[in-house]
Design a protein around this motif. Structure first.
Motif, PDB file in Angstrom:
ATOM      1  N   LEU A   1      44.383  82.675  60.850  1.00 50.34           N
ATOM      2  CA  LEU A   1      44.960  83.753  61.666  1.00 50.34           C
ATOM      3  C   LEU A   1      45.050  85.039  60.859  1.00 50.34           C
ATOM      4  O   LEU A   1      44.765  86.126  61.369  1.00 50.34           O
TER       5      LEU A   1
ATOM      6  N   LEU B   1      34.577  98.836  67.830  1.00 51.41           N
ATOM      7  CA  LEU B   1      35.258  98.174  68.949  1.00 51.41           C
ATOM      8  C   LEU B   1      34.812  96.716  69.049  1.00 51.41           C
ATOM      9  O   LEU B   1      35.603  95.819  69.341  1.00 51.41           O
TER      10      LEU B   1
ATOM     11  N   ALA C   1      37.565  89.945  66.327  1.00 52.34           N
ATOM     12  CA  ALA C   1      38.799  89.448  65.709  1.00 52.34           C
ATOM     13  C   ALA C   1      39.584  88.631  66.726  1.00 52.34           C
ATOM     14  O   ALA C   1      40.112  87.551  66.414  1.00 52.34           O
ATOM     15  N   ALA C   2      39.656  89.132  67.967  1.00 52.52           N
ATOM     16  CA  ALA C   2      40.382  88.413  69.006  1.00 52.52           C
ATOM     17  C   ALA C   2      39.710  87.080  69.322  1.00 52.52           C
ATOM     18  O   ALA C   2      40.374  86.066  69.537  1.00 52.52           O
TER      19      ALA C   2
ATOM     20  N   VAL D   1      42.203  94.490  73.357  1.00 52.01           N
ATOM     21  CA  VAL D   1      42.032  93.570  72.229  1.00 52.01           C
ATOM     22  C   VAL D   1      43.395  93.127  71.704  1.00 52.01           C
ATOM     23  O   VAL D   1      43.602  91.950  71.393  1.00 52.01           O
TER      24      VAL D   1
ATOM     25  N   LEU E   1      40.696  92.462  62.407  1.00 50.86           N
ATOM     26  CA  LEU E   1      41.298  93.473  63.281  1.00 50.86           C
ATOM     27  C   LEU E   1      41.519  94.771  62.491  1.00 50.86           C
ATOM     28  O   LEU E   1      41.222  95.867  62.969  1.00 50.86           O
TER      29      LEU E   1
ATOM     30  N   ALA F   1      41.805  86.630  60.911  1.00 50.08           N
ATOM     31  CA  ALA F   1      41.564  87.370  62.156  1.00 50.08           C
ATOM     32  C   ALA F   1      42.268  88.716  62.106  1.00 50.08           C
ATOM     33  O   ALA F   1      41.710  89.741  62.525  1.00 50.08           O
ATOM     34  N   VAL F   2      43.494  88.727  61.588  1.00 49.84           N
ATOM     35  CA  VAL F   2      44.223  89.998  61.465  1.00 49.84           C
ATOM     36  C   VAL F   2      43.449  90.947  60.548  1.00 49.84           C
ATOM     37  O   VAL F   2      43.360  92.150  60.813  1.00 49.84           O
TER      38      VAL F   2
ATOM     39  N   LEU G   1      44.752  90.531  73.948  1.00 51.68           N
ATOM     40  CA  LEU G   1      44.047  89.275  73.745  1.00 51.68           C
ATOM     41  C   LEU G   1      44.531  88.575  72.476  1.00 51.68           C
ATOM     42  O   LEU G   1      44.687  87.348  72.436  1.00 51.68           O
ATOM     43  N   PHE G   2      44.799  89.353  71.452  1.00 50.91           N
ATOM     44  CA  PHE G   2      45.339  88.790  70.215  1.00 50.91           C
ATOM     45  C   PHE G   2      46.695  88.150  70.494  1.00 50.91           C
ATOM     46  O   PHE G   2      47.000  87.055  70.003  1.00 50.91           O
TER      47      PHE G   2
ATOM     48  N   LEU H   1      36.591  94.684  66.519  1.00 53.08           N
ATOM     49  CA  LEU H   1      37.940  94.404  67.019  1.00 53.08           C
ATOM     50  C   LEU H   1      37.924  93.208  67.962  1.00 53.08           C
ATOM     51  O   LEU H   1      38.734  92.287  67.843  1.00 53.08           O
ATOM     52  N   ALA H   2      36.979  93.252  68.910  1.00 49.50           N
ATOM     53  CA  ALA H   2      36.929  92.174  69.898  1.00 49.50           C
ATOM     54  C   ALA H   2      36.631  90.837  69.221  1.00 49.50           C
ATOM     55  O   ALA H   2      37.180  89.806  69.598  1.00 49.50           O
TER      56      ALA H   2
ATOM     57  N   ALA I   1      40.616  84.694  66.679  1.00 48.46           N
ATOM     58  CA  ALA I   1      42.001  84.263  66.854  1.00 48.46           C
ATOM     59  C   ALA I   1      42.111  83.212  67.955  1.00 48.46           C
ATOM     60  O   ALA I   1      42.856  82.239  67.820  1.00 48.46           O
ATOM     61  N   LEU I   2      41.348  83.397  69.033  1.00 43.77           N
ATOM     62  CA  LEU I   2      41.413  82.430  70.140  1.00 43.77           C
ATOM     63  C   LEU I   2      40.914  81.063  69.704  1.00 43.77           C
ATOM     64  O   LEU I   2      41.512  80.035  70.027  1.00 43.77           O
TER      65      LEU I   2
ATOM     66  N   VAL J   1      40.104  99.828  75.282  1.00 42.86           N
ATOM     67  CA  VAL J   1      39.566  98.608  74.667  1.00 42.86           C
ATOM     68  C   VAL J   1      40.467  98.152  73.522  1.00 42.86           C
ATOM     69  O   VAL J   1      40.742  96.960  73.382  1.00 42.86           O
TER      70      VAL J   1
ATOM     71  N   ALA K   1      46.167  84.874  72.087  1.00 47.37           N
ATOM     72  CA  ALA K   1      45.798  83.860  71.096  1.00 47.37           C
ATOM     73  C   ALA K   1      47.032  83.355  70.349  1.00 47.37           C
ATOM     74  O   ALA K   1      47.179  82.151  70.117  1.00 47.37           O
TER      75      ALA K   1
END
Lengths: 495, 101
Positions: B8, B35, B41-42, A169, B15, B11-12, A172-173, B38-39, B45-46, A165, A176
């Protein structure tokens, strides 16, 4: 718009999965197994149709809204390996599943995993690449912990889930970052538009690390020996034989789209490959458990594939890519066979007598006289993995070697020489296992061993024949590997 | 610094929080929460990436898809946690460190 045949390659297993589950749950496990087997064999029909369309140089693609799936040489190769291994594994697992807790889920998950891997190989944008990969990963977590009564399986599953996972992630980052910088995720568009920039470079690094977890690049490999050794043997065969390789394909596709950003990624592949070969081999040497040893050897084999592909990316030598993909194919068959044969012995010697401990190499002593077919098959698989001519594994390693030498570049020649040395080193742990199998004195467990059912012997026999045949006539699969090699080179464009 | 860079970096940061949690925590449920962070954060970012590149719809639809996908992961993770608790009687991941070498 007419739906092209290859969509059925994805739909048949994916729609078949819930069907097989329901049949297994409501009717009988026996019927579910045959449904799964029939669906997988039926998938060869769309494969043949796709193959013909591809041979006529048609563009085999299907778009739904903005999402496009397209078949190229690499997808055909991956699909062929999946459609060869999965039906054999359904057959192989039939006997061990009888009466097992939750056996109706096993075949359904197997189908879903196969379907999502075929989908992955056809993805044409970064997000789809990620999404199909996640689908594959979720099914593989569940299959790894199939024996959830055993603490060791749970431990392997937790390690695999957490590390995988984190990897996804990071990918996925990266996706982005690519979207933020270039406003598109399509691999083709990126290939034309991408220009060097810090954000895209960071995305490349994230892809390398994220997919690196999935394909067990050293030092991100720690989950692999646990997961591949603790999974049911049929699943180990699939995980080592094809799942990590689809991760490699995903990495290649993502990096190839960003070639303009970093021209040196070929060299990176070569260096990672060299480290993987060496560390995989060194870690495999002291292993005492059969399946764990095979799992470590997968780490080194990823290294050989990376070497072949790295040569292609650095020098534009199509032979390198062809060799890398050829090794992907032969490794799939050989490692699949090795795990199935080891699993059959594990079943006959341990599981059938209600012993759930792992099978050690010492316990194999003399098993060749009790289980001649399985022992010969295991020997063929191990010697093939070690690169002994004239088996399939020799042919693919030889092609990588030729590609490196043919490039006339000292660096590449150095890397393939290192690969060849590693191949010799790997015999140091394959050969003692073969010797143990054919020793005169039988170990206590072999004397008490149970006989193996036909459904286990048959897939082993078929795979062993395939390895010998491909070794003697490597030309049989040339069109498959050539197509994949050309597809890779056409996307990176000979620099 | 532009708005995109700040977001951004945020988001980091998320993370980082997730990774720190993964390294620090010992309870399996807490690890699954890490976890999820973490997800998220992605996902952030998206959404930022979609806005920055002028494809707001694309970014947001990807984010929704990711939320679905990572819910599936959470479900699988929690199912594993239930089994671990049932078989080992504890959720401490130290109990899950027997496979070596």
């Amino acid at each position: 718009m007419v739906i092209p045949a290859f969509i059925w390659l994805i739909w048949l297993p994916l729609l078949g999965a819930p069907l097989v589950y329901l049949v297994g749950r409501l009717l009988s496990g026996w019927l579910a197994r045959w449904t799964a087997l029939l669906l997988l064999l039926a998938a060869w029909l769309p494969f043949a149709a796709t193959w013909q369309a591809f041979a006529r140089h048609e563009t085999v693609a299907y778009s739904l809204g903005q999402v496009t799936l397209q078949v190229d040489g690499v997808s055909l190769l991956i699909t062929a390996v999946i459609l060869t291994l999965t039906p054999l594994i359904v057959l192989y697992s039939a006997h061990t599943l009888d009466g097992a807790d939750g056996s109706e889920k096993y075949n359904a998950m197997l189908l879903a995993m196969g379907g999502s891997m075929i989908g992955l190989s056809c993805a044409t944008d970064l997000f789809n690449l990620w999404l199909w990969f996640e689908a594959t990963a979720v099914t593989s977590y569940l299959l790894v912990v199939f024996y959830h009564q055993q603490p060791a399986s749970l431990e392997a599953g937790v390690k695999y889930l957490v590390q995988s996972v984190v990897g996804s992630v990071l990918v996925l980052f990266g996706v982005a970052l690519v979207l933020a910088q270039s406003g598109t995720l399509s691999l083709t568009a990126l290939r034309q538009q991408a220009t060097p920039s810090p954000l895209l470079l960071a995305a490349c690094a994230l892809f390398a690390v994220g997919f690196g977890v999935k394909i067990a690049l050293v030092p991100l490999h720690t989950w692999l020996p646990d997961a591949h050794a603790q999974a049911p043997s049929g699943i180990s065969a699939l995980l080592s034989g094809i799942v990590i390789e689809t991760g490699l394909v995903a990495l290649l596709r993502a990096m190839a789209a960003l070639t303009a950003v970093t021209h040196t990624w070929g060299l990176l592949l070569l260096m990672l490959g060299a480290v993987n070969m060496l560390v995989g081999n060194l870690l495999a040497l002291p292993q005492t458990q059969v399946k764990r040893l095979l799992a470590f050897s997968s780490i080194s084999h990823i290294g050989y594939m990376l070497t072949g592909l790295g040569i292609a990316v650095t020098s534009g030598e199509v032979l390198g890519a062809q060799g890398g993909f050829f090794h992907l194919l032969t490794h799939g068959l050989m490692k699949g066979l090795a795990f199935l044969a080891a699993g059959a012995l594990l079943y006959g010697l341990h599981t059938a007598v209600n012993d759930h401990t792992p099978l050690t190499i010492a316990e194999l002593s003399g098993s060749g006289w009790r289980y001649p077919l399985v022992a010969v098959a295991l020997t063929l698989a191990l010697l093939g993995l070690g690169g002994i001519p004239p088996l399939a594994g020799f042919m693919s390693k030889w092609q990588i070697l030729l590609a490196g030498m043919g490039s006339q570049q000292p660096v590449l020649m150095g890397f393939v020489a290192f690969a060849a040395l590693n191949s010799v080193l790997s015999l140091a742990y394959y050969a003692p296992m073969v010797q143990m199998v054919f020793r005169r004195e039988m170990s206590a467990v072999v004397q008490n061993g149970r006989s193996l059912p036909l459904t286990m012997n048959l897939p082993i026999l078929l795979l062993a024949l395939a390895i010998v045949t491909i070794g003697l006539w490597p030309g049989l699969v040339t069109r498959l590997t050539q197509g994949a090699g050309t597809a890779l080179l056409s996307v990176i464009g000979n620099q | 610094m532009t708005q995109t860079t700040v977001l951004l970096l945020g988001a980091v940061g998320v993370l980082g929080v997730g990774l720190y949690g993964l390294l620090r925590l010992r309870n399996l449920i807490q690890i699954i929460v890490a976890l999820q962070i973490l997800a998220k954060a992605a996902v952030l970012a998206l959404v930022v990436a979609g806005k920055a590149s002028g494809h707001v719809n694309l970014g947001q639809s990807l984010a929704v898809t990711v939320i679905v996908a990572d819910t599936v992961i959470a479900v699988v993770g929690l199912a594993l946690a239930v089994q671990v608790r049932r078989r080992l009687g504890t959720l401490d991941v130290k109990a899950l460190a027997t496979l070596r070498g």
